[in-house]
Design an enzyme around this catalytic site. Sequence first.
Site, PDB file in Angstrom:
ATOM      1  N   ASP A  85       3.003   4.510  -4.519  1.00 55.69           N
ATOM      2  CA  ASP A  85       2.658   5.663  -5.201  1.00 55.69           C
ATOM      3  C   ASP A  85       3.756   6.842  -5.026  1.00 55.69           C
ATOM      4  O   ASP A  85       3.904   7.060  -4.046  1.00 55.69           O
ATOM      5  CB  ASP A  85       1.247   6.404  -4.679  1.00 55.69           C
ATOM      6  N   ASP A  92      -9.924  -4.440  -7.691  1.00 58.13           N
ATOM      7  CA  ASP A  92      -9.225  -3.797  -6.672  1.00 58.13           C
ATOM      8  C   ASP A  92     -10.364  -3.708  -5.601  1.00 58.13           C
ATOM      9  O   ASP A  92     -11.406  -2.975  -5.789  1.00 58.13           O
ATOM     10  CB  ASP A  92      -9.018  -2.371  -7.029  1.00 58.13           C
ATOM     11  N   LYS A 131     -13.558  -1.771  -9.661  1.00 55.60           N
ATOM     12  CA  LYS A 131     -13.680  -1.700  -8.103  1.00 55.60           C
ATOM     13  C   LYS A 131     -14.725  -2.790  -7.705  1.00 55.60           C
ATOM     14  O   LYS A 131     -15.825  -2.997  -8.117  1.00 55.60           O
ATOM     15  CB  LYS A 131     -14.078  -0.244  -7.813  1.00 55.60           C
ATOM     16  N   HIS A 172       1.185   3.015  -8.449  1.00 53.41           N
ATOM     17  CA  HIS A 172      -0.218   3.363  -8.211  1.00 53.41           C
ATOM     18  C   HIS A 172      -0.284   4.786  -8.742  1.00 53.41           C
ATOM     19  O   HIS A 172       0.891   5.824  -8.511  1.00 53.41           O
ATOM     20  CB  HIS A 172      -0.450   3.119  -6.821  1.00 53.41           C
ATOM     21  N   GLU A 204      -0.099   1.056  -2.260  1.00 49.82           N
ATOM     22  CA  GLU A 204      -0.084   2.319  -2.268  1.00 49.82           C
ATOM     23  C   GLU A 204      -0.241   2.989  -0.826  1.00 49.82           C
ATOM     24  O   GLU A 204      -0.181   4.184  -0.621  1.00 49.82           O
ATOM     25  CB  GLU A 204      -1.628   2.821  -3.057  1.00 49.82           C
ATOM     26  N   GLU A 211      -6.073  -6.332  -6.219  1.00 43.52           N
ATOM     27  CA  GLU A 211      -5.606  -5.409  -5.594  1.00 43.52           C
ATOM     28  C   GLU A 211      -6.195  -5.184  -4.164  1.00 43.52           C
ATOM     29  O   GLU A 211      -7.357  -5.097  -4.027  1.00 43.52           O
ATOM     30  CB  GLU A 211      -5.749  -4.311  -6.434  1.00 43.52           C
ATOM     31  N   GLU A 269      -1.053   2.908 -14.620  1.00 42.83           N
ATOM     32  CA  GLU A 269      -2.535   3.239 -14.215  1.00 42.83           C
ATOM     33  C   GLU A 269      -2.899   4.649 -14.667  1.00 42.83           C
ATOM     34  O   GLU A 269      -2.171   5.696 -14.439  1.00 42.83           O
ATOM     35  CB  GLU A 269      -2.686   3.065 -12.598  1.00 42.83           C
TER      36      GLU A 269
END
Length: 378
Positions: A269, A194, A166, A296, A246, A220, A329
Amino acid sequence: MKITAVRTHLLEHRLDTPFESASMRFDRRAHVLVEIECDDGTVGWGECLGPARPNAAVVQAYSGWLIGQDPRQTEKIWAVLYNALRDQGQRGLSLTALSGIDIALWDIKGKHYGASISMLLGGRWRESVRAYATGSFKRDNVDRVSDNASEMAERRAEGFHACKIKIGFGVEEDLRVIAAVREAIGPDMRLMIDANHGYTVTEAITLGDRAAGFGIDWFEEPVVPEQLDAYARVRAGQPIPVAGGETWHGRYGMWQALSAGAVDILQPDLCGCGGFSEIQKIATLATLHGVRIVPHVWGTGVQIAAALQFMAAMTPDPVRVNPIEPIMEFDRTHNPFRQAVLREPLEAVNGVVTIPDGPGLGIEINRDALTEFRMPDP
């Protein structure tokens, strides 16, 4: 065969150590499962992406259009439910709630016909998938740089071939984290970043330019999802492939993003984009635009099972002797009911997840866990 009941199961666990992405703070894990029962006793399960209690309310709002319907008519039911709330929202909760319903209907359909959902989608290309580990959120009262580096080193030791960290907390701090993680995992482990739409265009381009030397597979959600032109500018302005999807929900949102040239990698997703009925259309759109799909996944074992069924049926693009295989993922943040809701957990072993081949989703729900982790009433 008729639908007789639609139920939701709200699940929650409060975290001892809260954590943050660039866009929000988590002091608990909360998810909602959808249970649909038929007159012959067949039960199907689904899950919704996003806030649990609002999703449950929308699922119940949809239930009036579901009772008495034949659950095998998934395409018809999807169109009726989508149209019912079309004027109020083509994305968001109307789609995430519909996703959980659609997944449950496909689970029922698979059980009725004695086939896995992947077989109903056209056949299985693979029996397992390699997983990448998601984690490295910003935790309270710890040094983010060393914490992220040690966490991803653990994921490497567990056998994962790739990991996602992240960012979005500031360019300079994020670069220190990226450098530390790359050093901790070595040069061969794949690394993705991300930002959870935490950057401006200028920040994202600056970060991408400076992070590219660390061997980043994709960048991302660099900017907020509404700004498709901004996505395209980030994609053109720095060298790392851009990923997202997502939060776009449904074929129409994905179509707009693809038409804008927003991404190199699309991340629908299943629990948010409209379920199995819709993700097939999204996959076709991605193929037409030459964009790779990496779903996702952020939820319980029900979502893991759904993603696995879709990934089993994903046709390589292009079909060739050594195809590009999809990767899954695999959330490694703390969530005690993620696997507890399943009688047989779907774990990554040396970074590989086996795809169930039983009817429907190929899973059985542990109802004791639904009781143990039941969300308290407001």
